[in-house]
Design a protein around this motif. Structure first.
Motif, short mmCIF file in Angstrom:
data_model
loop_
_atom_site.label_atom_id
_atom_site.label_comp_id
_atom_site.label_asym_id
_atom_site.label_seq_id
_atom_site.Cartn_x
_atom_site.Cartn_y
_atom_site.Cartn_z
N VAL A 89 0.85 -1.18 0.00
CA VAL A 89 0.00 0.00 0.00
C VAL A 89 0.89 1.24 0.00
N ILE A 90 0.75 2.07 -1.03
CA ILE A 90 1.53 3.29 -1.14
C ILE A 90 0.61 4.45 -0.78
N LEU A 91 0.80 5.01 0.40
CA LEU A 91 -0.04 6.10 0.88
C LEU A 91 0.53 7.43 0.38
N GLY A 92 -0.33 8.24 -0.26
CA GLY A 92 0.17 9.48 -0.85
C GLY A 92 1.11 9.17 -1.99
N ALA A 93 0.65 8.39 -2.95
CA ALA A 93 1.54 7.83 -3.97
C ALA A 93 2.16 8.87 -4.90
N GLY A 94 1.46 9.99 -5.13
CA GLY A 94 2.00 10.98 -6.05
C GLY A 94 2.33 10.35 -7.40
N LEU A 95 3.54 10.65 -7.92
CA LEU A 95 3.97 10.06 -9.18
C LEU A 95 4.92 8.89 -8.95
N ASP A 96 4.72 8.17 -7.85
CA ASP A 96 5.52 6.98 -7.57
C ASP A 96 5.42 6.01 -8.75
N THR A 97 6.53 5.35 -9.06
CA THR A 97 6.57 4.50 -10.26
C THR A 97 6.70 3.01 -9.95
N PHE A 98 6.66 2.62 -8.68
CA PHE A 98 6.94 1.22 -8.35
C PHE A 98 6.05 0.26 -9.13
N ASP A 113 -4.24 8.07 -2.73
CA ASP A 113 -3.86 9.48 -2.87
C ASP A 113 -5.09 10.38 -2.90
N TYR A 114 -4.81 11.67 -2.74
CA TYR A 114 -5.84 12.70 -2.85
C TYR A 114 -6.48 12.59 -4.24
N PRO A 115 -7.79 12.64 -4.34
CA PRO A 115 -8.46 12.37 -5.62
C PRO A 115 -7.94 13.19 -6.80
N ALA A 116 -7.76 14.51 -6.62
CA ALA A 116 -7.30 15.34 -7.74
C ALA A 116 -5.90 14.97 -8.18
N THR A 117 -5.04 14.60 -7.22
CA THR A 117 -3.68 14.19 -7.57
C THR A 117 -3.71 12.88 -8.34
N GLN A 118 -4.62 11.99 -7.97
CA GLN A 118 -4.70 10.72 -8.67
C GLN A 118 -5.23 10.89 -10.10
N VAL A 119 -6.19 11.78 -10.29
CA VAL A 119 -6.66 12.07 -11.64
C VAL A 119 -5.53 12.63 -12.50
N TRP A 120 -4.76 13.54 -11.92
CA TRP A 120 -3.61 14.13 -12.61
C TRP A 120 -2.58 13.06 -12.97
N LYS A 121 -2.31 12.14 -12.04
CA LYS A 121 -1.34 11.08 -12.32
C LYS A 121 -1.81 10.19 -13.47
N ARG A 122 -3.07 9.82 -13.44
CA ARG A 122 -3.57 8.93 -14.49
C ARG A 122 -3.51 9.62 -15.85
N LYS A 123 -3.70 10.94 -15.86
CA LYS A 123 -3.53 11.69 -17.11
C LYS A 123 -2.07 11.65 -17.57
N ARG A 124 -1.15 11.81 -16.63
CA ARG A 124 0.27 11.74 -16.95
C ARG A 124 0.65 10.36 -17.51
N LEU A 125 0.12 9.33 -16.89
CA LEU A 125 0.40 7.97 -17.37
C LEU A 125 -0.08 7.78 -18.80
N ALA A 126 -1.29 8.27 -19.08
CA ALA A 126 -1.84 8.13 -20.43
C ALA A 126 -0.99 8.90 -21.45
N PHE A 165 3.15 -1.08 4.09
CA PHE A 165 2.71 0.27 3.77
C PHE A 165 3.92 1.18 3.62
N SER A 166 3.94 2.02 2.60
CA SER A 166 4.93 3.09 2.53
C SER A 166 4.17 4.42 2.49
N TRP A 167 4.76 5.40 3.17
CA TRP A 167 4.09 6.71 3.34
C TRP A 167 5.17 7.77 3.29
N LEU A 168 5.60 8.11 2.11
CA LEU A 168 6.78 8.95 1.94
C LEU A 168 6.40 10.35 1.46
#
Length: 283
Positions: A89-98, A113-126, A165-168
């Motif tokens: 479990v990656i808490l506050g994952a941000g742009l973690d790449t594991f 992660d915070y919902p808006a940050t997760q939406v942003w990350k998924r956009k970055r991934l795409a 769990f990681s929470w970095l």
């Protein structure tokens, strides 16, 4: 964190991880996905910073802290996997790449992660053409207002099996109450063999003048970004509190230990400076 906005500090961390792949040799932490997910703008900014030497000493120390905590966390995860843990479990994952580098068969990864940050990350991934692997579960949550246990259960976490769990890079931005509630949930609800690794800011009154000045400068910068630091800890008091809430074994790593592990004999000045520490707490 501004409501409905992605995390600016998460983007800064992604840039630092990407910069490490370009600028530091030998690397402390190999992350071939970092440059792709950080994006072209981050790549260009990293090159410009390298050429112009902007804030070189401070940025180098931040980069060292980011890559050291990432490597240490993934080394501890590897040990957990060896003992049979199959939930990460990656808490506050941000742009973690594991999750996009994972080579452990049968390991389920939960990015919280915070919902808006997760939406942003998924956009970055795409945009980067990175397909989320089948082992990955996205878990949107606001740590201050939502139940972590409920969100993880809905995402498929099995509380009857141990989890790592990681929470970095997260606890400084949360209230003390939210931090201890999350740690208390892990201690009380997860099976023996579970563990959590997190970094935390040292209470500024315990820092020497140089480190305290650096602390204040960084605190001012993140506050200007709308993500102020809210929590710091006295290491001895934190260790005692963790044991009281149900973690019988802990390991607290400071700059001396991290520099000895990962930065010994370097000639490029890449070292952890010491405003923060890394805590491993085991259930």
């Amino acid at each position: 964190m501004k409501e409905n906005h992605s995390s600016k500090t998460a983007e800064d961390v992604a840039r630092l991880r990407a910069a490490h792949q370009l600028m530091d040799h030998p690397r402390v932490f190999d992350d071939p996905v970092a440059l792709r997910i950080a994006g072209a703008e981050a790549f260009a900014a990293t090159v410009a910073d390298r050429q112009q030497g902007r804030g070189r000493t401070a940025i180098r120390a931040l980069r060292a802290a980011v890559v050291a905590r990432s490597r240490y966390a993934e080394e501890q995860l590897a040990r957990a996997v060896e003992t049979g843990v199959r939930q990460y479990v990656i808490l506050g994952a941000g742009l973690d790449t594991f999750a996009y580098r994972c080579e452990y068969a049968g390991l389920h990864v939960f990015e919280v992660d915070y919902p808006a940050t997760q939406v942003w990350k998924r956009k970055r991934l795409a945009e980067a053409g990175i397909e989320p692997p089948p082992c990955l579960h996205f878990v949107p949550i606001d740590f201050e207002t939502q139940s972590l246990s409920g969100a993880l259960q809905d995402a498929g976490l099995d509380a009857n099996q141990p989890a790592f769990f990681s929470w970095l890079g997260v606890t400084p931005y949360l209230s003390r109450g939210a931090i201890m509630a999350t740690l208390g949930f892990i201690a009380a609800s997860m099976q023996q063999g579970s563990a959590v690794i997190f970094d935390y800011m040292v209470a500024p009154h315990l820092l020497d003048p140089v480190r305290r000045t650096a602390f204040e400068a960084m605190a001012s910068r993140v506050a200007e970004l709308g993500e102020p630091w809210r929590a710091s800890f006295e290491p001895a008091a934190l260790a005692s509190e963790l044991k009281e809430i149900g973690f019988p074994a802990i390991r607290d790593m400071g700059p001396e230990e991290l520099n000895a592990l990962y930065f010994r004999d370097r000639t490029d000045g890449l070292r952890v400076s010491g405003m923060s520490r890394i805590m491993l707490a085991m259930v």
